[in-house]
Design a protein around this motif. Structure first.
Motif, short mmCIF file in Angstrom:
data_model
loop_
_atom_site.label_atom_id
_atom_site.label_comp_id
_atom_site.label_asym_id
_atom_site.label_seq_id
_atom_site.Cartn_x
_atom_site.Cartn_y
_atom_site.Cartn_z
N SER A 187 0.80 -1.23 0.00
CA SER A 187 0.00 0.00 0.00
C SER A 187 0.84 1.28 0.00
O SER A 187 0.33 2.35 -0.32
N GLY A 188 2.10 1.16 0.40
CA GLY A 188 2.93 2.36 0.49
C GLY A 188 2.94 2.97 1.88
O GLY A 188 3.74 3.88 2.15
N ILE A 189 2.07 2.51 2.78
CA ILE A 189 2.09 3.02 4.14
C ILE A 189 3.03 2.16 4.97
O ILE A 189 3.28 1.00 4.65
N LYS A 190 3.57 2.73 6.02
CA LYS A 190 4.42 1.97 6.92
C LYS A 190 3.53 1.20 7.90
O LYS A 190 2.64 1.79 8.51
N SER A 191 3.79 -0.10 8.04
CA SER A 191 2.96 -0.90 8.95
C SER A 191 3.83 -1.88 9.71
O SER A 191 4.92 -2.28 9.24
N GLU A 192 3.34 -2.29 10.86
CA GLU A 192 4.06 -3.24 11.71
C GLU A 192 3.04 -4.16 12.37
O GLU A 192 2.15 -3.69 13.08
N GLN A 193 3.18 -5.45 12.11
CA GLN A 193 2.29 -6.41 12.74
C GLN A 193 2.86 -6.76 14.12
O GLN A 193 3.92 -7.34 14.24
N LEU A 194 2.13 -6.42 15.15
CA LEU A 194 2.59 -6.64 16.52
C LEU A 194 2.35 -8.06 16.99
O LEU A 194 3.11 -8.60 17.80
N ALA A 195 1.27 -8.67 16.51
CA ALA A 195 0.92 -10.03 16.92
C ALA A 195 -0.05 -10.64 15.93
O ALA A 195 -0.72 -9.92 15.18
N LYS A 196 -0.08 -11.96 15.92
CA LYS A 196 -1.04 -12.68 15.08
C LYS A 196 -1.70 -13.73 15.97
O LYS A 196 -1.03 -14.59 16.54
N GLN A 197 -3.03 -13.65 16.10
CA GLN A 197 -3.75 -14.49 17.04
C GLN A 197 -4.94 -15.18 16.36
O GLN A 197 -5.67 -14.55 15.61
N GLU A 198 -5.13 -16.46 16.64
CA GLU A 198 -6.29 -17.18 16.13
C GLU A 198 -7.47 -16.95 17.03
O GLU A 198 -7.37 -17.01 18.26
N ALA A 199 -8.64 -16.70 16.41
CA ALA A 199 -9.85 -16.44 17.19
C ALA A 199 -10.88 -17.54 17.02
O ALA A 199 -11.83 -17.63 17.80
N GLY A 200 -10.75 -18.36 15.97
CA GLY A 200 -11.62 -19.52 15.82
C GLY A 200 -12.89 -19.31 15.03
O GLY A 200 -13.67 -20.24 14.85
N TRP A 201 -13.16 -18.08 14.54
CA TRP A 201 -14.36 -17.92 13.71
C TRP A 201 -14.07 -18.38 12.30
O TRP A 201 -12.93 -18.62 11.90
N VAL A 202 -15.13 -18.48 11.48
CA VAL A 202 -14.97 -18.88 10.10
C VAL A 202 -14.72 -17.66 9.25
O VAL A 202 -13.88 -17.67 8.39
#
Length: 214
Positions: free
Chosen positions: A199-214
Motif C-alpha cells: 500500500s505504500g504506508i508503513k505498517s508493523e504487525q505486533l501479533a497474530k492471534q487465532e480467534a476460531g471464527w470462520v
C-alpha cells in the motif's frame, strides 16, 4: 450486504437451479417437488447460524428442507449425508467440516447421481473437478481479504492523525484470524498482509492471534 446474507441468497439460488434438474425423481416432495438435504458443519458456530437461518427462511414454502447439524464432526457428517440420501433428498448442500474429507461426500453424492453443493470451505480445484455435478458456493477468500486490507489502508490514510497515537507514522496492528487450518482463514489473512505491504504506508504487525471464527 453481510457476507452471510450474500452466501445464503447465492446458496439458495444454486439449490433451486441444480435441484430442478433432479425434480423428476419419485421422492417425498415439498411444495415445488424438491427435497433438499442440507447439513451445517456446526450449529454452535455463530456465522453458520446466520447461514442456516437464511437458508431456512428462503426455502420455506419453496422446497422441502431437511436441515441437520454435523456437530463439528466429520464422522457425524458422513453419517448425516447417508441419512439425508436415505430420506429421499434429491440434492445435497453440505457445509463440510473437514475439506480433506470432501471426496468422501462427493463419492456419496456420485453413487446416487445427486447434485451436490459444497459451501463454507473450498476443498480445492482438483477435488471439485472430480465430479461433474458438484458446485462450490462461497466468497473468494483472497478477494475478501484484499477488500479488508483496502478498507484498513483507506481509513488509516484518512484518519492517521487521530489513530497514530505514538506519532511515528507507522500503522501498528494485531492480526486476528479465523479457524486454524481453514482455507478461507489463510486466504483472507495472506491477502490483508499483502495489501498492507504493497500500500505504500508503513505498517508493523505486533501479533497474530487465532480467534476460531470462520
Amino acid at each position: 450486504m453481510r457476507k452471510s446474507g450474500f452466501l445464503c441468497l447465492t446458496l439458495f439460488a444454486a439449490l433451486c437451479l441444480y435441484a430442478g434438474a433432479a425434480g423428476a425423481a419419485t421422492i417425498e416432495k415439498g411444495e415445488t417437488g424438491i427435497t433438499v438435504g442440507c447439513t451445517i458443519a456446526d450449529y454452535s458456530n455463530n456465522y453458520y447460524s446466520y447461514v442456516r437461518a437464511g437458508v431456512e427462511y428462503n426455502a420455506k414454502g419453496r422446497v422441502k428442507l431437511l436441515m441437520t447439524d454435523s456437530r463439528n464432526s466429520q464422522t457425524i457428517q458422513n453419517e448425516v449425508v447417508d441419512t439425508l440420501i436415505t430420506k429421499g433428498a434429491n440434492v445435497l448442500a453440505v457445509c463440510v467440516v473437514d475439506t480433506q474429507s470432501a471426496p468422501v461426500i462427493i463419492d456419496k453424492a456420485r453413487a446416487f447421481d445427486l447434485p451436490l453443493i459444497i459451501f463454507g470451505s473450498f476443498p480445492g480445484v482438483e477435488i471439485m473437478k472430480s465430479y461433474d455435478k458438484v458446485w462450490y458456493c462461497g466468497i473468494d477468500g483472497t478477494d475478501l481479504g484484499a477488500l479488508q486490507g483496502d478498507m484498513v489502508v483507506k481509513y488509516w490514510k484518512e484518519n492517521m492523525a487521530k489513530f497514530d497515537r505514538n506519532g511515528d507514522g507507522v500503522l501498528q496492528y494485531v492480526m486476528i484470524m479465523g479457524t486454524p487450518g481453514h482455507s478461507e482463514t489463510a486466504l483472507r489473512t495472506n491477502a490483508v498482509e499483502r495489501v498492507l505491504a504493497e500500500s505504500g504506508i508503513k505498517s508493523e504487525q505486533l501479533a497474530k492471534q487465532e480467534a476460531g471464527w470462520v
